[in-house]
Design an enzyme around this catalytic site. Structure first.
Site, PDB file in Angstrom:
ATOM      1  N   GLY A 189      31.686  -2.252 -21.349  1.00  0.00           N
ATOM      2  CA  GLY A 189      30.603  -2.791 -22.163  1.00  0.00           C
ATOM      3  C   GLY A 189      30.091  -1.716 -23.099  1.00  0.00           C
TER       4      GLY A 189
ATOM      5  CD  GLN B  87      25.725   2.282 -24.396  1.00  0.00           C
ATOM      6  OE1 GLN B  87      26.145   1.141 -24.373  1.00  0.00           O
ATOM      7  NE2 GLN B  87      26.103   3.185 -23.511  1.00  0.00           N
TER       8      GLN B  87
ATOM      9  CB  CYS C  87      25.562   4.640 -18.507  1.00  0.00           C
ATOM     10  SG  CYS C  87      24.880   4.295 -20.141  1.00  0.00           S
ATOM     11  CG  LEU C  88      30.804   4.013 -21.926  1.00  0.00           C
ATOM     12  CD1 LEU C  88      31.360   3.111 -23.030  1.00  0.00           C
ATOM     13  CD2 LEU C  88      31.926   4.828 -21.281  1.00  0.00           C
TER      14      LEU C  88
ATOM     15  CG  HIS D 251      24.634  -1.306 -17.783  1.00  0.00           C
ATOM     16  ND1 HIS D 251      24.631  -0.272 -16.873  1.00  0.00           N
ATOM     17  CD2 HIS D 251      24.882  -0.713 -18.987  1.00  0.00           C
ATOM     18  CE1 HIS D 251      24.854   0.876 -17.492  1.00  0.00           C
ATOM     19  NE2 HIS D 251      25.007   0.640 -18.793  1.00  0.00           N
ATOM     20  CD  GLU D 252      26.685  -2.803 -21.855  1.00  0.00           C
ATOM     21  OE1 GLU D 252      26.084  -2.195 -22.747  1.00  0.00           O
ATOM     22  OE2 GLU D 252      27.442  -2.231 -21.049  1.00  0.00           O
TER      23      GLU D 252
ATOM     24  CG  HIS E 171      22.302   0.168 -22.973  1.00  0.00           C
ATOM     25  ND1 HIS E 171      21.937   1.504 -22.957  1.00  0.00           N
ATOM     26  CD2 HIS E 171      23.426   0.087 -22.219  1.00  0.00           C
ATOM     27  CE1 HIS E 171      22.809   2.194 -22.213  1.00  0.00           C
ATOM     28  NE2 HIS E 171      23.712   1.356 -21.755  1.00  0.00           N
TER      29      HIS E 171
HETATM   30  O1  K1U Z   1      26.946   0.351 -21.330  1.00  0.00           O
HETATM   31  C1  K1U Z   1      27.702   1.236 -21.001  1.00  0.00           C
HETATM   32  O2  K1U Z   1      27.335   2.396 -20.980  1.00  0.00           O
HETATM   33  C2  K1U Z   1      29.119   0.907 -20.600  1.00  0.00           C
HETATM   34  C3  K1U Z   1      29.292   0.900 -19.083  1.00  0.00           C
HETATM   35  C4  K1U Z   1      29.056  -0.513 -18.590  1.00  0.00           C
HETATM   36  C5  K1U Z   1      28.847  -0.714 -17.123  1.00  0.00           C
HETATM   37  C6  K1U Z   1      29.579  -0.055 -16.158  1.00  0.00           C
HETATM   38  C7  K1U Z   1      29.348  -0.296 -14.817  1.00  0.00           C
HETATM   39  C8  K1U Z   1      28.401  -1.200 -14.447  1.00  0.00           C
HETATM   40  C9  K1U Z   1      27.659  -1.834 -15.391  1.00  0.00           C
HETATM   41  C10 K1U Z   1      27.887  -1.614 -16.735  1.00  0.00           C
HETATM   42  C11 K1U Z   1      30.708   1.368 -18.784  1.00  0.00           C
HETATM   43  O3  K1U Z   1      31.648   0.755 -19.190  1.00  0.00           O
HETATM   44  S1  K1U Z   1      30.886   2.792 -17.830  1.00  0.00           S
HETATM   45  C12 K1U Z   1      32.666   2.935 -17.631  1.00  0.00           C
HETATM   46  C13 K1U Z   1      33.240   1.977 -16.668  1.00  0.00           C
HETATM   47  O4  K1U Z   1      32.521   1.357 -15.897  1.00  0.00           O
HETATM   48  C14 K1U Z   1      34.704   1.747 -16.602  1.00  0.00           C
HETATM   49  C15 K1U Z   1      35.564   2.478 -17.361  1.00  0.00           C
HETATM   50  C16 K1U Z   1      36.936   2.233 -17.292  1.00  0.00           C
HETATM   51  C17 K1U Z   1      37.443   1.275 -16.464  1.00  0.00           C
HETATM   52  C18 K1U Z   1      36.582   0.550 -15.688  1.00  0.00           C
HETATM   53  C19 K1U Z   1      35.215   0.768 -15.761  1.00  0.00           C
HETATM   54 ZN    ZN Z   2      25.144   2.002 -20.419  1.00  0.00          ZN
END
Ligand code: K1U
Ligand code: ZN
Length: 172
Positions: free
Chosen positions: A46, A51, A94-95, A136-137, A140
């Site tokens: 996401g 972001q 979270c990225l 989560h999004e 944000h």
């Molecule tokens: O919003 C963001 O920062 C993105 C975030 C979203 C998220 C992750 C976990 C739970 C809720 C929301 C991410 O994508 S973090 C990276 C991640 O979860 C992932 C990366 C590669 C493969 C699978 C998952």
């Molecule tokens: Zn996030």
């Protein structure tokens, strides 16, 4: 398509409540296209517009797991209109907070209404990882990060790590 840099916490742009999108134009399409490319490149499941420094209510998601085909989604002005009593706990990342993970408890299922890139109203019911990710999004867009669900000591510890990461990246 342009990969956009992802802001790292702490950054005041990640704390701002975002106003709604009112113009469904080419600029919005370009933003959504760039956000999806940036999310897949990260990689992530996401991404929310703040972001990438754009203070507007736009999110993208794709929680499909290989070998399932991808399902990129673009949600403009998303709103949770119903949430289950049942909760689910997921170890979120979270990225904007790289390499930090913590359990967050949220409603297990949510119904979300949003507009698509043409401004048409859409609605869907999300479960599992999709439900966690969409909440989560949307957080944000309201200036809220997953670490805001943690206690102050854990939150401060993660914030200090991110301050150091930003200092180290600035020096490199
Ligand atoms: O919003 C963001 O920062 C993105 C975030 C979203 C998220 C992750 C976990 C739970 C809720 C929301 C991410 O994508 S973090 C990276 C991640 O979860 C992932 C990366 C590669 C493969 C699978 C998952
Ligand atoms: Zn996030």
């Amino acid at each position: 398509m342009t990969l956009r840099p992802i802001l790292i916490h702490p950054d005041p742009r990640l704390k701002k409540p975002c106003p709604p999108v009112t113009e469904f134009d080419a600029e919005l399409r370009k933003l959504a296209e760039d956000m999806l490319a940036t999310m897949y490149d990260a990689p992530g499941i996401g991404l929310a517009a703040p972001q990438v420094g754009v203070i507007r209510r736009v999110i993208v998601m794709d929680c499909m797991k290989a070998p399932e085909p991808p399902r990129p989604m673009v949600l403009i002005n998303p709103q949770v209109i119903a949430a289950s009593q049942a909760t689910s706990t997921y170890e979120e990342g979270c990225l904007s907070i790289p390499d930090q993970y913590a359990d967050v408890t949220r409603p297990a299922e949510v119904t979300v209404r949003w507009q698509d890139l043409d401004g048409a109203e859409q609605q869907d019911h999300f479960t599992g990882l999709w439900a966690t990710c969409v909440q989560h999004e949307i957080d944000h867009l309201d200036g809220k990060l997953f670490i805001d669900y943690l206690g102050p000591i854990k939150r401060q510890m993660i914030t200090r790590k991110m301050e150091k990461l930003k200092r180290d990246r600035a020096r490199a």
